[in-house]
Motif scaffolding. Structure first.
Motif, PDB file in Angstrom:
ATOM      1  N   GLU A  34      32.750  -9.533 -22.443  1.00  0.00           N
ATOM      2  CA  GLU A  34      31.599 -10.527 -23.440  1.00  0.00           C
ATOM      3  C   GLU A  34      32.173 -10.538 -24.818  1.00  0.00           C
ATOM      4  OE1 GLU A  34      30.033  -6.449 -23.786  1.00  0.00           O
ATOM      5  OE2 GLU A  34      30.962  -7.557 -22.004  1.00  0.00           O
ATOM      6  N   TYR A  35      33.122  -9.692 -25.228  1.00  0.00           N
ATOM      7  CA  TYR A  35      33.507  -9.647 -26.552  1.00  0.00           C
ATOM      8  C   TYR A  35      34.134 -11.068 -27.177  1.00  0.00           C
ATOM      9  CZ  TYR A  35      32.613  -5.561 -29.114  1.00  0.00           C
ATOM     10  OH  TYR A  35      32.079  -4.410 -29.722  1.00  0.00           O
ATOM     11  N   SER A  36      34.209 -11.962 -25.954  1.00  0.00           N
ATOM     12  CA  SER A  36      34.989 -13.281 -26.366  1.00  0.00           C
ATOM     13  C   SER A  36      34.067 -13.957 -27.453  1.00  0.00           C
ATOM     14  CB  SER A  36      35.053 -14.065 -25.028  1.00  0.00           C
ATOM     15  OG  SER A  36      33.749 -14.406 -24.568  1.00  0.00           O
ATOM     16  N   LEU A  37      32.828 -13.519 -27.690  1.00  0.00           N
ATOM     17  CA  LEU A  37      32.017 -14.287 -28.463  1.00  0.00           C
ATOM     18  C   LEU A  37      32.362 -13.942 -30.095  1.00  0.00           C
ATOM     19  CD1 LEU A  37      28.107 -14.348 -27.161  1.00  0.00           C
ATOM     20  CD2 LEU A  37      30.211 -16.213 -27.145  1.00  0.00           C
ATOM     21  N   GLN A  38      32.936 -12.875 -30.159  1.00  0.00           N
ATOM     22  CA  GLN A  38      33.594 -12.399 -31.398  1.00  0.00           C
ATOM     23  C   GLN A  38      32.637 -12.222 -32.504  1.00  0.00           C
ATOM     24  OE1 GLN A  38      37.462 -13.942 -32.433  1.00  0.00           O
ATOM     25  NE2 GLN A  38      37.511 -14.950 -30.538  1.00  0.00           N
ATOM     26  N   ARG A  39      31.398 -11.772 -32.257  1.00  0.00           N
ATOM     27  CA  ARG A  39      30.379 -11.645 -33.147  1.00  0.00           C
ATOM     28  C   ARG A  39      30.219 -10.199 -33.815  1.00  0.00           C
ATOM     29  NH1 ARG A  39      26.012 -15.654 -30.526  1.00  0.00           N
ATOM     30  NH2 ARG A  39      27.231 -17.441 -30.425  1.00  0.00           N
ATOM     31  N   GLY A  40      31.218  -9.353 -33.403  1.00  0.00           N
ATOM     32  CA  GLY A  40      31.142  -7.834 -33.751  1.00  0.00           C
ATOM     33  C   GLY A  40      29.736  -7.062 -33.105  1.00  0.00           C
ATOM     34  N   THR A  41      29.757  -5.967 -33.346  1.00  0.00           N
ATOM     35  CA  THR A  41      28.816  -5.070 -32.766  1.00  0.00           C
ATOM     36  C   THR A  41      28.190  -4.028 -33.279  1.00  0.00           C
ATOM     37  OG1 THR A  41      28.284  -4.336 -30.099  1.00  0.00           O
ATOM     38  CG2 THR A  41      30.403  -3.531 -31.389  1.00  0.00           C
ATOM     39  N   THR A  42      27.266  -3.495 -32.684  1.00  0.00           N
ATOM     40  CA  THR A  42      27.001  -1.920 -33.025  1.00  0.00           C
ATOM     41  C   THR A  42      27.150  -1.009 -31.998  1.00  0.00           C
ATOM     42  OG1 THR A  42      24.578  -2.263 -32.571  1.00  0.00           O
ATOM     43  CG2 THR A  42      25.343  -2.855 -34.808  1.00  0.00           C
ATOM     44  N   ALA A  43      27.524  -0.081 -32.116  1.00  0.00           N
ATOM     45  CA  ALA A  43      27.594   1.111 -30.875  1.00  0.00           C
ATOM     46  C   ALA A  43      26.427   1.976 -31.493  1.00  0.00           C
ATOM     47  CB  ALA A  43      29.140   1.806 -30.861  1.00  0.00           C
ATOM     48  N   ASN A  44      25.366   2.217 -30.855  1.00  0.00           N
ATOM     49  CA  ASN A  44      24.386   2.790 -31.335  1.00  0.00           C
ATOM     50  C   ASN A  44      24.343   4.138 -30.570  1.00  0.00           C
ATOM     51  OD1 ASN A  44      23.221   0.508 -32.460  1.00  0.00           O
ATOM     52  ND2 ASN A  44      22.252  -0.025 -30.850  1.00  0.00           N
ATOM     53  N   SER A  45      23.992   5.153 -31.364  1.00  0.00           N
ATOM     54  CA  SER A  45      23.959   6.607 -31.138  1.00  0.00           C
ATOM     55  C   SER A  45      22.875   7.194 -31.688  1.00  0.00           C
ATOM     56  CB  SER A  45      25.057   7.377 -31.591  1.00  0.00           C
ATOM     57  OG  SER A  45      24.974   8.941 -31.427  1.00  0.00           O
ATOM     58  N   PHE A  46      22.072   8.236 -31.031  1.00  0.00           N
ATOM     59  CA  PHE A  46      20.694   8.575 -31.275  1.00  0.00           C
ATOM     60  C   PHE A  46      20.773  10.188 -31.431  1.00  0.00           C
ATOM     61  CE2 PHE A  46      20.426   4.760 -28.669  1.00  0.00           C
ATOM     62  CZ  PHE A  46      19.937   3.717 -29.682  1.00  0.00           C
ATOM     63  N   LEU A  47      19.926  10.485 -32.508  1.00  0.00           N
ATOM     64  CA  LEU A  47      19.566  11.868 -32.756  1.00  0.00           C
ATOM     65  C   LEU A  47      18.286  12.464 -32.742  1.00  0.00           C
ATOM     66  CD1 LEU A  47      21.077  14.582 -33.852  1.00  0.00           C
ATOM     67  CD2 LEU A  47      20.611  13.884 -36.278  1.00  0.00           C
ATOM     68  N   ILE A  48      17.980  13.494 -31.820  1.00  0.00           N
ATOM     69  CA  ILE A  48      16.570  13.837 -31.887  1.00  0.00           C
ATOM     70  C   ILE A  48      16.984  15.390 -32.225  1.00  0.00           C
ATOM     71  CG2 ILE A  48      14.742  14.327 -30.242  1.00  0.00           C
ATOM     72  CD1 ILE A  48      15.673  12.316 -28.540  1.00  0.00           C
ATOM     73  N   GLU A  49      16.094  15.621 -33.653  1.00  0.00           N
ATOM     74  CA  GLU A  49      16.089  17.062 -34.064  1.00  0.00           C
ATOM     75  C   GLU A  49      14.573  17.562 -33.783  1.00  0.00           C
ATOM     76  OE1 GLU A  49      18.572  16.898 -37.935  1.00  0.00           O
ATOM     77  OE2 GLU A  49      17.304  14.921 -38.004  1.00  0.00           O
ATOM     78  N   ALA A  50      14.473  18.555 -32.645  1.00  0.00           N
ATOM     79  CA  ALA A  50      13.126  19.098 -32.463  1.00  0.00           C
ATOM     80  C   ALA A  50      13.603  20.794 -32.477  1.00  0.00           C
ATOM     81  CB  ALA A  50      12.695  18.642 -30.911  1.00  0.00           C
ATOM     82  N   ASP A  51      13.013  21.386 -31.710  1.00  0.00           N
ATOM     83  CA  ASP A  51      13.467  22.852 -31.852  1.00  0.00           C
ATOM     84  C   ASP A  51      14.931  23.063 -31.435  1.00  0.00           C
ATOM     85  OD1 ASP A  51      10.905  23.474 -32.529  1.00  0.00           O
ATOM     86  OD2 ASP A  51      10.095  23.683 -30.339  1.00  0.00           O
ATOM     87  N   LYS A  52      15.439  22.174 -30.441  1.00  0.00           N
ATOM     88  CA  LYS A  52      16.631  21.933 -30.048  1.00  0.00           C
ATOM     89  C   LYS A  52      17.350  20.447 -30.621  1.00  0.00           C
ATOM     90  CE  LYS A  52      17.073  25.768 -27.434  1.00  0.00           C
ATOM     91  NZ  LYS A  52      18.327  26.776 -27.819  1.00  0.00           N
ATOM     92  N   ILE A  53      18.392  20.363 -30.826  1.00  0.00           N
ATOM     93  CA  ILE A  53      18.921  19.105 -31.280  1.00  0.00           C
ATOM     94  C   ILE A  53      19.601  18.300 -30.091  1.00  0.00           C
ATOM     95  CG2 ILE A  53      20.492  18.141 -33.027  1.00  0.00           C
ATOM     96  CD1 ILE A  53      19.465  20.005 -34.981  1.00  0.00           C
ATOM     97  N   ALA A  54      19.633  17.253 -29.908  1.00  0.00           N
ATOM     98  CA  ALA A  54      20.245  16.372 -29.004  1.00  0.00           C
ATOM     99  C   ALA A  54      20.827  15.084 -29.496  1.00  0.00           C
ATOM    100  CB  ALA A  54      19.241  16.121 -27.974  1.00  0.00           C
ATOM    101  N   LEU A  55      22.053  15.045 -29.145  1.00  0.00           N
ATOM    102  CA  LEU A  55      22.636  13.759 -29.762  1.00  0.00           C
ATOM    103  C   LEU A  55      22.959  12.845 -28.452  1.00  0.00           C
ATOM    104  CD1 LEU A  55      24.036  12.759 -32.288  1.00  0.00           C
ATOM    105  CD2 LEU A  55      26.025  13.870 -31.471  1.00  0.00           C
ATOM    106  N   LEU A  56      22.665  11.433 -28.527  1.00  0.00           N
ATOM    107  CA  LEU A  56      22.931  10.573 -27.433  1.00  0.00           C
ATOM    108  C   LEU A  56      23.777   9.645 -27.653  1.00  0.00           C
ATOM    109  CD1 LEU A  56      19.465  11.679 -27.456  1.00  0.00           C
ATOM    110  CD2 LEU A  56      19.394   9.894 -25.643  1.00  0.00           C
ATOM    111  N   ASP A  57      24.835   9.403 -26.641  1.00  0.00           N
ATOM    112  CA  ASP A  57      25.975   8.415 -26.604  1.00  0.00           C
ATOM    113  C   ASP A  57      26.662   8.334 -27.942  1.00  0.00           C
ATOM    114  OD1 ASP A  57      25.457   7.876 -24.162  1.00  0.00           O
ATOM    115  OD2 ASP A  57      23.582   6.661 -24.577  1.00  0.00           O
ATOM    116  N   PRO A  58      27.446   9.285 -28.306  1.00  0.00           N
ATOM    117  CA  PRO A  58      28.401   9.052 -29.395  1.00  0.00           C
ATOM    118  C   PRO A  58      29.512   8.023 -29.301  1.00  0.00           C
ATOM    119  CG  PRO A  58      28.469  11.309 -28.795  1.00  0.00           C
ATOM    120  CD  PRO A  58      27.601  10.747 -27.777  1.00  0.00           C
TER     121      PRO A  58
END
Length: 573
Positions: A34-58
């Protein structure tokens, strides 16, 4: 594209203890069709900082340096406890390796297929991996008790969704995304993303609609404030609409009369990319695809798909001069199960030799199957031109199945005769004959068009109806440019563009052309031409109605008369 802004990381707080790191590019990155549209993209990663820290989808390796720098500005990487993977691919491996060097204590949380792939990429390095099964949970403290939902699909057997009950965020990875790039984090004015989201679905999910519905059922009862997607803006304002559309589109795919079983395995992702392009062409032509990844499918699943399909295509890499064991097993099931009257096809990629494709082809031919296209052999990574050719092959394959179905159809009923009379009346609508020519990168195409009409005075605009199964369709999205070549009376150009072109064949071979200001071909023997930019398009049954703004135009023949298309029926061109 903004000046001096090709790649960066946008960091925004989404909810309590939760941030998004949007690795952005306005350049073209190509790791999905689908990159044939050539509109760029964002690769989204998420950070949850609680008592433990989790990083989602680098993100993948294109963003590794910027992403890690952005993380280090906001926390000590040695404090990260978990990295949660919605899916894994080798492209993401580079970032994970760099992250693990800086945070060796972290634990990977993923499904079992992803765990296997991780161990293969990291080879002998010892990893801390927590394998998610069923609906496991992970308590990070402060109320963030994450729930995991496994949603395996043929493309991503390791697919994993994550839900945070405290913030009511559903991290959807490959679901509900869009490949667009901008400053907007949420989807305010969500309808502006409608075309991108539909195109994203068509390219990624239309060929695995059955599994999409299964995933939708699993998350249907969750109270969700917004979808935190893997690509594009977060889905908040259009959440209800997009959720409904995903189910509607998937149900429509499952209800198609014709089905193609697309069976493949992929060693390095190249054969899978070819499968994606073929699937896109098949679904464009109105047939359903049963996508089967042999590395994850059970033999019974392959057998069922082969029994009920109208045609099948097998794709394989070549490893050590042979097809992988999974493909050999699948081929055995096909040979013992599929009726000999089913149309077949073969494709594959290879590095140094391509024996697997030859082996499969010869086995099918010896067994009496008819091939719907010349077997596709691609060395290393397929190019844009190759992918376009595969889409066109998929279209032709589906159209051949449709033709065979029509030949088997019973004679017309009285109601069908009435429909024919209506079609005759519709056919009395006439239109000028034109050739639409377009080019994007190395891919070009042209088609004869008679459903053309001026639409606006200011700005000067026109509409063109483009059938969904035309090769040209993929070059007529919002922002694309084309030339409308208005033909003069006479048969030479008309005859040339009326012929059936082979997949990938140069539409302009033997025709005198010159390049327009917008980069698309102008037919030198046309009566006049208009340079256009697609402003919008509307889904109208089996066609897209494309609205384009005219930016430049010239009359090439002062004394010529516009060619007109007269038809006897409105049921075909």
């Amino acid at each position: 594209m903004p000046e001096n802004k090709k790649r960066d990381v946008q960091v925004v707080s989404l909810a309590e203890d939760t941030k998004v790191f949007r690795s952005r590019t306005w350049d073209r990155l190509k790791f999905e069709v689908e990159y044939s549209l050539q509109r760029g993209t964002t690769a989204n990663s998420f950070l949850i900082e609680a008592d433990k820290i989790a990083l989602l989808d680098p993100p993948g390796e294109s963003f590794t340096q910027n992403y890690l720098q952005s993380l280090q500005q906001r926390l000590k990487l040695s404090e990260i406890d978990y990295v949660i993977l919605g899916h894994f691919n080798p492209n993401r491996g580079a970032t994970l390796k760099a992250l693990l060097e800086l945070a060796p204590q972290l634990t990977f949380v993923c499904s079992n297929p992803a765990a296997i792939a991780l161990r293969q990429v990291f080879e002998t390095q010892e990893l801390n991996i927590a394998v998610v099964r069923g609906e496991d949970t992970l308590d990070l403290g402060k109320g963030h008790a994450l729930q995991f939902i496994t949603t395996p699909t043929p493309r991503w057997p390791d697919s994993l969704l994550t839900y945070d009950p405290k913030t009511q965020i559903l991290f959807t990875d490959k679901f509900y995304g869009a490949h667009t790039c901008g400053d907007q984090v949420f989807d305010e004015g969500w309808s502006i993303y409608s075309e991108d989201r539909r195109f994203y679905y068509d390219c990624l999910h239309a060929s695995q609609a059955k599994q999409v519905i299964s995933a939708l059922d699993k998350i249907a009862d969750l109270p969700v404030k917004f979808y935190a997607t893997g690509h594009g803006p977060m889905v908040r304002y259009g959440l209800t609409e997009l959720t409904h559309l995903y189910r509607k589109w998937s149900e429509e795919q499952n209800s198609k009369e014709l089905t193609v079983a697309l069976i493949y395995a992929s060693a390095y992702g190249n054969t899978a990319t070819l499968a994606d392009a073929l699937a896109k062409g098949i679904t464009k032509a109105g047939a359903a695809v049963e996508l089967i990844n042999c590395e994850a499918a059970e033999p019974a699943e392959i057998q069922t798909a082969v029994e009920k399909c109208d045609g099948f295509i097998i794709g394989s890499p070549t490893l050590g001069g042979h097809a992988p064991t999974q493909i050999q097993t699948a081929l055995g099931i096909v040979l013992s199960t599929a009726s000999k009257n089913k149309l077949a096809g073969v494709f594959g990629s290879y590095g140094w030799s391509g024996e697997a494709v030859d082996l499969i082809e010869s086995k099918l031919l010896d067994a009496g199957y008819k091939l719907g296209f010349e077997s596709i052999r691609v060395k290393f990574k397929p190019t844009d031109v190759t992918l376009q050719q595969c889409k066109e092959i998929g279209i032709d394959f589906a159209q051949a199945l449709k033709k065979a179905q029509r030949l088997r159809a019973p004679r017309q009923s009285a109601s069908a005769s009435q429909a024919d009379r209506t079609a005759q009346a519709v056919g009395r609508i006439v239109g000028s004959l034109c050739v639409v020519s377009a080019k994007r990168g190395d891919v070009s195409s042209g088609m004869l068009a008679s459903w053309v009409s001026q639409a606006t005075f200011n700005p000067p605009g026109l509409t063109v109806a483009v059938a969904k199964d035309r090769a040209m369709e993929s070059l007529t999205h919002s922002g694309d440019k084309f030339v409308l070549n208005i033909l003069a009376e006479g048969k030479q150009l008309r005859k040339h563009f009326m012929k059936n072109f082979a997949p990938g064949e140069d539409r302009f071979a033997g025709v005198e052309t010159k390049e327009a200001q917008n980069g698309c071909p102008i037919l030198s023997d046309a009566l006049a031409y208009l340079e256009c930019t697609v402003e919008n398009r509307m889904d109208c049954g089996d066609h897209w109605v494309v609205y384009a703004v005219v930016e430049n135009g010239h009359l090439l023949q002062d004394a010529g008369v516009t060619a007109v298309h007269y038809r006897k029926t409105g049921s075909h061109y």
